[in-house]
Design a protein around this motif. Structure first.
Motif: not given
Length: 282
Positions: A60, A186, A188-189, A191-194, A219, A221, A225
């Motif tokens: 991220p 990606y 992004q964080r 924990q936000d990944l699918d 950021w 984590f 999480d």
């Protein structure tokens, strides 16, 4: 096979799997560069074997932007052109360049990546440089004069150090990075990944900010999480490995923890954290 690096940072593990001698030209405190060989052995991965496989980098922070730029040949070229312009303007005066770049926050993507790379390249103790778009400035931890001018220090005379850390090293390091056509990035964080994106023969390596440390990467984590992510990917049938300063309390007979040996070359010799474990389900 797919290798997924959550919290990729310098992507030391993925780069070594892509090409045995590949390393990130930027350093970051907590990087796994010194452990990459041991991690590859532990995970049963052969150095260089990933060139024909799939790599996924999830990050991220500004390293996410850096890897997006490195993946795209046109963007990588533009970053290199910006760095070459910086070098022409400042030549052998890294402090003047660093101060000039820190005072400016460019709007364009590749120029911003190049500026950040300069700041991270000479960041004190390899601490993370964090862009702050809202205030249009950078959060830095100071300029590392000991690397920029190390041949002029008393240590240099004792250890016969004659080479300073200069911008051409960063340019050459970027030029030496492998092609990344088989890499997905990606920004992004973790924990936000699918997680359902990676069902099948997948190894998920999680290298989060270690719990209890004071270093901020811009950021978070949290431990809860991290544990949830490990359990989720495990339930999907992925091989999962998590780095931390201690064994993680993941339940089930499939989980085990391995203490890594001391880092080769530069390691955490000045950090309170002197041990590192990998908790894995294979």
């Amino acid at each position: 096979m797919t290798l997924v690096e959550l919290c990729a940072g310098t992507a030391s593990l993925s780069l070594a799997w892509l090409r045995q001698d590949a390393v990130c030209p930027l350093t970051l405190i907590g990087s796994k560069r010194a452990y990459r060989g041991e991690l590859l052995d532990l995970f049963g991965l052969k150095p260089g074997a990933g060139a024909a496989e799939q790599v996924v980098l999830v990050e991220p922070g500004p390293f996410g932007d850096f890897w997006l730029a490195m993946k795209d040949p046109a963007s990588r070229t533009m970053v290199l052109e910006c760095l070459a312009t910086f070098h022409q303007a400042y030549q052998e005066d890294p402090r003047a360049l660093w101060d000039s770049v820190r005072a400016d926050f460019p709007g364009g993507f590749t120029r911003r990546v190049a500026s950040w790379a300069v700041l991270q390249f000479w960041s004190y103790f390899a601490k993370p440089v964090i862009p702050r778009p809202q205030s249009k400035d950078w959060k830095t931890h100071g300029f590392d004069k000991n690397s920029a001018y190390r041949s002029d220090t008393p240590q240099a005379a004792r250890e016969n150090i004659t080479k300073n850390k200069r911008l051409p090293q960063l340019i050459e390091g970027i030029q030496a990075l492998p092609r990344m056509s088989n890499v997905l990035v990606y920004r992004q964080r973790a924990q936000d990944l699918d997680p359902s994106l990676f069902i099948g023969e997948t190894l998920v390596y999680i290298d989060p900010p270690f719990a209890g440390t004071t270093q901020s990467y811009g950021w978070e984590f949290p431990r809860e999480d991290v544990l949830l992510a490990a359990q989720t990917y495990d339930a999907l049938g992925c091989r999962v490995a998590v780095s931390e300063a201690e064994p993680l309390p993941l339940r089930g007979p499939q989980w085990r923890s391995v203490r890594l040996g001391g880092p080769r070359a530069r390691g955490r010799t000045t950090s309170k954290q002197q041990s590192e474990y990998v908790t894995l389900n294979f």
